[in-house]
Design a protein around this motif. Structure first.
Motif, PDB file in Angstrom:
ATOM      1  N   PHE A  81     157.915  63.698 115.505  1.00 18.55           N
ATOM      2  CA  PHE A  81     157.933  65.166 115.371  1.00 18.55           C
ATOM      3  C   PHE A  81     158.674  65.583 114.107  1.00 18.55           C
ATOM      4  O   PHE A  81     159.179  66.687 114.011  1.00 18.55           O
ATOM      5  CB  PHE A  81     158.557  65.861 116.599  1.00 18.55           C
ATOM      6  CG  PHE A  81     157.806  65.603 117.867  1.00 18.55           C
ATOM      7  CD1 PHE A  81     156.564  66.178 118.086  1.00 18.55           C
ATOM      8  CD2 PHE A  81     158.327  64.777 118.853  1.00 18.55           C
ATOM      9  CE1 PHE A  81     155.863  65.931 119.255  1.00 18.55           C
ATOM     10  CE2 PHE A  81     157.626  64.527 120.027  1.00 18.55           C
ATOM     11  CZ  PHE A  81     156.391  65.111 120.226  1.00 18.55           C
ATOM     12  N   PHE A  82     158.753  64.653 113.156  1.00 19.91           N
ATOM     13  CA  PHE A  82     159.494  64.925 111.931  1.00 19.91           C
ATOM     14  C   PHE A  82     158.930  66.140 111.206  1.00 19.91           C
ATOM     15  O   PHE A  82     159.659  66.935 110.604  1.00 19.91           O
ATOM     16  CB  PHE A  82     159.466  63.693 111.017  1.00 19.91           C
ATOM     17  CG  PHE A  82     160.154  63.913 109.705  1.00 19.91           C
ATOM     18  CD1 PHE A  82     161.543  64.024 109.652  1.00 19.91           C
ATOM     19  CD2 PHE A  82     159.432  64.042 108.525  1.00 19.91           C
ATOM     20  CE1 PHE A  82     162.198  64.243 108.449  1.00 19.91           C
ATOM     21  CE2 PHE A  82     160.081  64.270 107.315  1.00 19.91           C
ATOM     22  CZ  PHE A  82     161.458  64.370 107.274  1.00 19.91           C
ATOM     23  N   GLU A  83     157.606  66.302 111.297  1.00 22.39           N
ATOM     24  CA  GLU A  83     156.958  67.415 110.580  1.00 22.39           C
ATOM     25  C   GLU A  83     157.501  68.771 111.041  1.00 22.39           C
ATOM     26  O   GLU A  83     157.522  69.730 110.272  1.00 22.39           O
ATOM     27  CB  GLU A  83     155.422  67.341 110.736  1.00 22.39           C
ATOM     28  CG  GLU A  83     154.875  67.681 112.134  1.00 22.39           C
ATOM     29  CD  GLU A  83     154.787  66.498 113.099  1.00 22.39           C
ATOM     30  OE1 GLU A  83     155.487  65.482 112.874  1.00 22.39           O
ATOM     31  OE2 GLU A  83     154.043  66.596 114.092  1.00 22.39           O
ATOM     32  N   LEU A  84     157.987  68.833 112.275  1.00 24.03           N
ATOM     33  CA  LEU A  84     158.502  70.102 112.798  1.00 24.03           C
ATOM     34  C   LEU A  84     159.813  70.513 112.131  1.00 24.03           C
ATOM     35  O   LEU A  84     160.146  71.692 112.065  1.00 24.03           O
ATOM     36  CB  LEU A  84     158.708  70.015 114.315  1.00 24.03           C
ATOM     37  CG  LEU A  84     157.451  69.804 115.158  1.00 24.03           C
ATOM     38  CD1 LEU A  84     157.833  69.769 116.628  1.00 24.03           C
ATOM     39  CD2 LEU A  84     156.439  70.908 114.907  1.00 24.03           C
ATOM     40  N   ALA A 120     155.551  67.592 126.680  1.00 24.97           N
ATOM     41  CA  ALA A 120     154.299  68.355 126.530  1.00 24.97           C
ATOM     42  C   ALA A 120     154.520  69.581 125.639  1.00 24.97           C
ATOM     43  O   ALA A 120     153.647  69.956 124.848  1.00 24.97           O
ATOM     44  CB  ALA A 120     153.776  68.773 127.905  1.00 24.97           C
ATOM     45  N   CYS A 121     155.693  70.213 125.746  1.00 29.24           N
ATOM     46  CA  CYS A 121     155.993  71.376 124.903  1.00 29.24           C
ATOM     47  C   CYS A 121     156.104  70.962 123.433  1.00 29.24           C
ATOM     48  O   CYS A 121     155.609  71.656 122.549  1.00 29.24           O
ATOM     49  CB  CYS A 121     157.270  72.073 125.370  1.00 29.24           C
ATOM     50  SG  CYS A 121     157.023  73.031 126.872  1.00 29.24           S
ATOM     51  N   LEU A 122     156.741  69.821 123.178  1.00 26.99           N
ATOM     52  CA  LEU A 122     156.856  69.341 121.791  1.00 26.99           C
ATOM     53  C   LEU A 122     155.475  69.036 121.213  1.00 26.99           C
ATOM     54  O   LEU A 122     155.165  69.395 120.077  1.00 26.99           O
ATOM     55  CB  LEU A 122     157.731  68.084 121.736  1.00 26.99           C
ATOM     56  CG  LEU A 122     159.221  68.285 121.958  1.00 26.99           C
ATOM     57  CD1 LEU A 122     159.933  66.945 122.099  1.00 26.99           C
ATOM     58  CD2 LEU A 122     159.841  69.087 120.818  1.00 26.99           C
ATOM     59  N   GLU A 123     154.643  68.392 122.017  1.00 26.09           N
ATOM     60  CA  GLU A 123     153.271  68.084 121.571  1.00 26.09           C
ATOM     61  C   GLU A 123     152.524  69.376 121.254  1.00 26.09           C
ATOM     62  O   GLU A 123     151.798  69.462 120.274  1.00 26.09           O
ATOM     63  CB  GLU A 123     152.496  67.322 122.666  1.00 26.09           C
ATOM     64  CG  GLU A 123     153.095  65.996 123.076  1.00 26.09           C
ATOM     65  CD  GLU A 123     152.755  64.849 122.131  1.00 26.09           C
ATOM     66  OE1 GLU A 123     152.108  65.097 121.104  1.00 26.09           O
ATOM     67  OE2 GLU A 123     153.171  63.706 122.440  1.00 26.09           O
ATOM     68  N   ALA A 124     152.715  70.383 122.118  1.00 28.92           N
ATOM     69  CA  ALA A 124     152.001  71.651 121.932  1.00 28.92           C
ATOM     70  C   ALA A 124     152.447  72.354 120.651  1.00 28.92           C
ATOM     71  O   ALA A 124     151.627  72.881 119.902  1.00 28.92           O
ATOM     72  CB  ALA A 124     152.221  72.562 123.146  1.00 28.92           C
ATOM     73  N   PRO A 207     151.472  73.440 128.770  1.00 30.53           N
ATOM     74  CA  PRO A 207     151.922  74.378 127.723  1.00 30.53           C
ATOM     75  C   PRO A 207     150.848  74.652 126.670  1.00 30.53           C
ATOM     76  O   PRO A 207     150.719  75.786 126.199  1.00 30.53           O
ATOM     77  CB  PRO A 207     153.148  73.692 127.115  1.00 30.53           C
ATOM     78  CG  PRO A 207     153.211  72.336 127.681  1.00 30.53           C
ATOM     79  CD  PRO A 207     152.406  72.313 128.926  1.00 30.53           C
ATOM     80  N   ALA A 208     150.085  73.623 126.307  1.00 27.66           N
ATOM     81  CA  ALA A 208     149.037  73.828 125.292  1.00 27.66           C
ATOM     82  C   ALA A 208     147.955  74.769 125.824  1.00 27.66           C
ATOM     83  O   ALA A 208     147.517  75.695 125.138  1.00 27.66           O
ATOM     84  CB  ALA A 208     148.439  72.488 124.882  1.00 27.66           C
TER      85      ALA A 208
END
Ligand SMILES: [Zn+2]
Length: 248
Positions: A81-84, A120-124, A207-208
């Motif tokens: 999730f580095f891009e975030l 799931a929230c991080l993925e979304a 979440p998505a």
């Protein structure tokens, strides 16, 4: 006790001594834990970037009876999730969400649902950064639900009349309960039909899916939903959580 392995999401890190890090993480099976990563701040540390906040890792750690801090032996990145971390708004929201998890999930208390929900929230957010506000809201609703602070969304607390998801105006009391039109108290927060439907649908959508379904929600219902979670979280924690004003 002894050596364990788990999937985990890093929530926070703190500097310790000259070269070490204390890492606060949400583990898949044992809830929130804290561990020391020796040498993690050295340039050529074996941990590399694996202990950055909100990294999904496979952790190996050593636990000693009676000690709160575990010793982190290895951490392998499963999803960075580095891009975030390049998006300031996302970073602020994630810090807020991480803080909420620490408030709502007691240390060492297993809660795999919280782990799956956060993942799931991080993925979304990673897939659709524009959905940040919706995902933050979804996360709040589920943390309230999993810690028992979300009111019954199925029926009025007073007359027990079942709510319909389609056409129901509901009222949220300062006692955190949800009432129908006829039982509402004067100080209750009125929720429009759209807001209640949104709130209810958190219970059956990921979440998505939920963010997508509500991407065109009206400003009024977005505001109402924000008031709902704010009221319930403030009631649960007996104060406004840190960072809540900033994420709005
Ligand atoms: Zn009623």
């Amino acid at each position: 006790m002894g050596v364990s392995e788990t999937e985990a999401i890093v929530l926070r890190t703190y500097k310790l001594a000259e070269a070490d890090k204390i890492t606060v993480f949400l583990s898949q099976h044992s809830g929130v834990m804290r561990g020391v990563a020796r040498g993690a701040r050295r340039l050529k540390s074996k941990f590399g970037a694996s202990l950055e906040p909100f990294t999904l890792v496979s952790l190996s750690y050593y636990e000693k009876e009676g000690q709160e801090l575990v010793a982190i032996r290895q951490a392998e990145i499963l999803r960075s999730f580095f891009e975030l971390s390049k998006n300031t708004e996302v970073v602020i929201a994630l810090e807020y969400i991480g803080g909420l998890i620490l408030e709502f999930a007691p240390p060492h208390e297993p809660n795999e649902k919280v782990f799956r929900m956060l993942r799931a929230c991080l993925e979304a957010i990673a897939a659709t950064p524009e959905a940040l506000r919706q995902v933050t809201r979804y996360c709040e609703v589920w943390l309230l639900k999993l810690s028992g602070f979300l009111p019954d969304l199925r029926a009025c607390v007073n007359c027990k009349k079942s709510f319909s998801e389609k056409n129901e105006k509901t009222y949220l009391g300062i006692d955190g309960a949800l009432r129908c039109d006829r039982c509402a108290h004067q100080a209750d927060l009125p929720l429009g039909v759209e807001t209640f439907a949104q709130l209810r649908s958190t219970q059956r959508l990921t979440p998505a899916e939920w963010s997508l379904a509500n991407s065109k929600a009206s400003e009024t219902s977005a505001k109402e939903l924000s008031q709902v979670t704010q009221r319930l979280i403030t009631r649960a924690l007996e104060r406004l959580p840190r960072g809540r004003a900033t994420v709005e």
